[in-house]
Enzyme design. Structure first.
Site, PDB file in Angstrom:
ATOM      1  N   SER A 299       0.791  -1.234   0.000  1.00  0.00           N
ATOM      2  CA  SER A 299       0.000   0.000   0.000  1.00  0.00           C
ATOM      3  C   SER A 299       0.821   1.282   0.000  1.00  0.00           C
ATOM      4  O   SER A 299       0.246   2.376  -0.062  1.00  0.00           O
ATOM      5  CB  SER A 299      -0.948   0.014   1.203  1.00  0.00           C
ATOM      6  OG  SER A 299      -2.030  -0.857   0.985  1.00  0.00           O
TER       7      SER A 299
ATOM      8  N   LYS B 239      -0.082   3.709  -2.644  1.00  0.00           N
ATOM      9  CA  LYS B 239      -1.120   4.736  -2.559  1.00  0.00           C
ATOM     10  C   LYS B 239      -0.557   6.158  -2.554  1.00  0.00           C
ATOM     11  O   LYS B 239      -1.296   7.116  -2.832  1.00  0.00           O
ATOM     12  CB  LYS B 239      -2.006   4.482  -1.340  1.00  0.00           C
ATOM     13  CG  LYS B 239      -2.845   3.210  -1.453  1.00  0.00           C
ATOM     14  CD  LYS B 239      -3.759   3.039  -0.237  1.00  0.00           C
ATOM     15  CE  LYS B 239      -4.654   1.816  -0.362  1.00  0.00           C
ATOM     16  NZ  LYS B 239      -3.938   0.544  -0.170  1.00  0.00           N
TER      17      LYS B 239
ATOM     18  N   SER C 225      -5.608   3.472   4.697  1.00  0.00           N
ATOM     19  CA  SER C 225      -5.228   2.544   3.625  1.00  0.00           C
ATOM     20  C   SER C 225      -6.426   1.796   3.064  1.00  0.00           C
ATOM     21  O   SER C 225      -6.335   0.603   2.761  1.00  0.00           O
ATOM     22  CB  SER C 225      -4.163   1.564   4.123  1.00  0.00           C
ATOM     23  OG  SER C 225      -3.349   1.122   3.062  1.00  0.00           O
TER      24      SER C 225
ATOM     25  N   LYS D 168       3.387   6.350   5.061  1.00  0.00           N
ATOM     26  CA  LYS D 168       2.471   5.343   4.512  1.00  0.00           C
ATOM     27  C   LYS D 168       2.961   3.964   4.929  1.00  0.00           C
ATOM     28  O   LYS D 168       4.153   3.673   4.873  1.00  0.00           O
ATOM     29  CB  LYS D 168       2.388   5.427   2.983  1.00  0.00           C
ATOM     30  CG  LYS D 168       1.297   4.552   2.399  1.00  0.00           C
ATOM     31  CD  LYS D 168      -0.074   5.099   2.721  1.00  0.00           C
ATOM     32  CE  LYS D 168      -1.173   4.073   2.506  1.00  0.00           C
ATOM     33  NZ  LYS D 168      -1.209   3.038   3.580  1.00  0.00           N
TER      34      LYS D 168
END
Length: 346
Positions: free
Chosen positions: A125, A128, A180, A285
């Site tokens: 993720s 993202k 997320s 992140k």
């Protein structure tokens, strides 16, 4: 004697009939209950409205960052790519639990620490961050409403954003970066002009523009193991993403309460260090799929120095955060004029 045998046979037949009858009644009751449950589920609403009702300020909380090893055996469905390459468990001077790590001065591009930094691995993720940049570069209206449809539901089956959920592009971006949310990220790509194929092309063009030469993107969520990058490339992506005010703000939002299907739902930031509030984090992140292991990237200010931190394929849920704390403590203990740079990124 014959009479006794007849009685015994009759008794056995009667008992068998009673057991069979009891079983049939029990099964019928279960079927009846299942039918009622099925009918109840079928009446559940599919379309829901989403409204932002509160945002919390960043409050300092005590969050555990040390790693506690369980005595129970850990069952891993599939080894990560780093494990398959023999990178997991390698020793380094900071005793980090991540197979890949990198610490870079954001201003000077000096590398202070690196471990397997040139290997391209799945990034889960962390993808993202690129998704967010492409969305913001498109200049599409952030207040435009988008709907979670069947395609979004299919891409990730576990989510509180049910099919039919209506939210703005800005809300989807916030949920994708903060908690997320995979369905939120996917619908952002799906609602891009040209759909998912055009969105993925834009992701790879952006990667090329910022010098991510050992990276490739395949979808907006990071669920596909084909989303790969090296630690060195991720420091470039971090530095570029930091230029977007909305990415800085949304990725470090501790939690958010939204009304979904007339019920308040609380979404938490996936980064425990953000929720703890004891590090000066400017952007972050997290990520996880089996192929990538536990991952974390951050921009954090330590000793008034902006550092880009990358940790890939960490061993456990807590260890990536513990690695970040180890790096912070290591840098804070440095005498004046240190650490000396290993090299400088081009």
């Amino acid at each position: 004697m014959y009479l006794n045998r007849f009685r015994l046979i009759a008794l056995a037949v009667f008992m068998s009939f009673g057991v069979a009858l009891s079983f049939q009644v029990s099964a019928a009751n279960k079927d009846s209950q299942a039918a009622k449950t099925s009918k109840s589920s079928a009446k559940a609403p599919t379309k829901v409205e989403v409204k932002k009702v509160a945002k919390s300020s960043k409050k300092s909380k005590a969050v555990r960052t040390t790693v506690t090893r369980s005595s129970d055996p850990v069952v891993v469905a599939r080894p990560s790519f780093a494990t398959a390459l023999g990178l997991r468990g390698q020793h380094d001077d900071l005793s980090l639990k991540s197979s890949v790590a990198m610490v870079v001065n954001q201003d000077t591009k000096e590398v202070y620490f690196e471990k397997n930094s040139s290997v391209s691995l799945p990034i889960a993720s962390i993808t993202k961050l690129m998704t967010a940049m492409v969305v913001l570069d498109s200049k599409l209206p952030l207040d435009e409403t988008i709907v979670i449809n069947a395609d979004d539901v299919h891409i990730y089956r576990t989510s509180r954003l049910a099919g039919g959920t209506v939210l703005t592009r800005e809300e989807a971006l916030l949920l994708a970066l903060m908690s997320s949310e995979n369905r939120a990220a996917y619908t952002l790509g799906r609602n891009y002009p040209g759909g998912i194929p055009a969105f993925v092309d834009a992701m790879n063009r952006k990667a090329k523009e910022i010098g991510m030469t050992h990276s490739h993107f395949a979808d907006p969520t990071g669920l596909m193991s084909e989303n790969v990058a090296s630690a060195e490339d991720l420091t470039r992506m971090l530095s570029t993403a930091y230029q977007y005010k909305m990415i800085r703000e949304f990725s470090t939002w501790p939690d958010l309460t939204m009304v979904i299907a007339k019920r308040p739902q609380k979404f938490l930031n996936t980064n425990r260090l953000v929720r703890a509030g004891d590090m000066n984090i400017g952007l972050q992140k997290t990520g996880f799929i089996n192929a990538a292991g536990k991952c974390l990237v951050m921009q954090a200010r330590v000793n008034n120095t902006p550092l880009l931190l990358v940790f890939l394929d960490s061993v456990g849920t807590q260890s990536r955060f513990a690695d970040a704390v180890r790096v912070r403590d290591w840098y804070e203990r440095m005498p004046s004029g240190e650490p000396h740079a290993i090299r400088r990124l081009m």
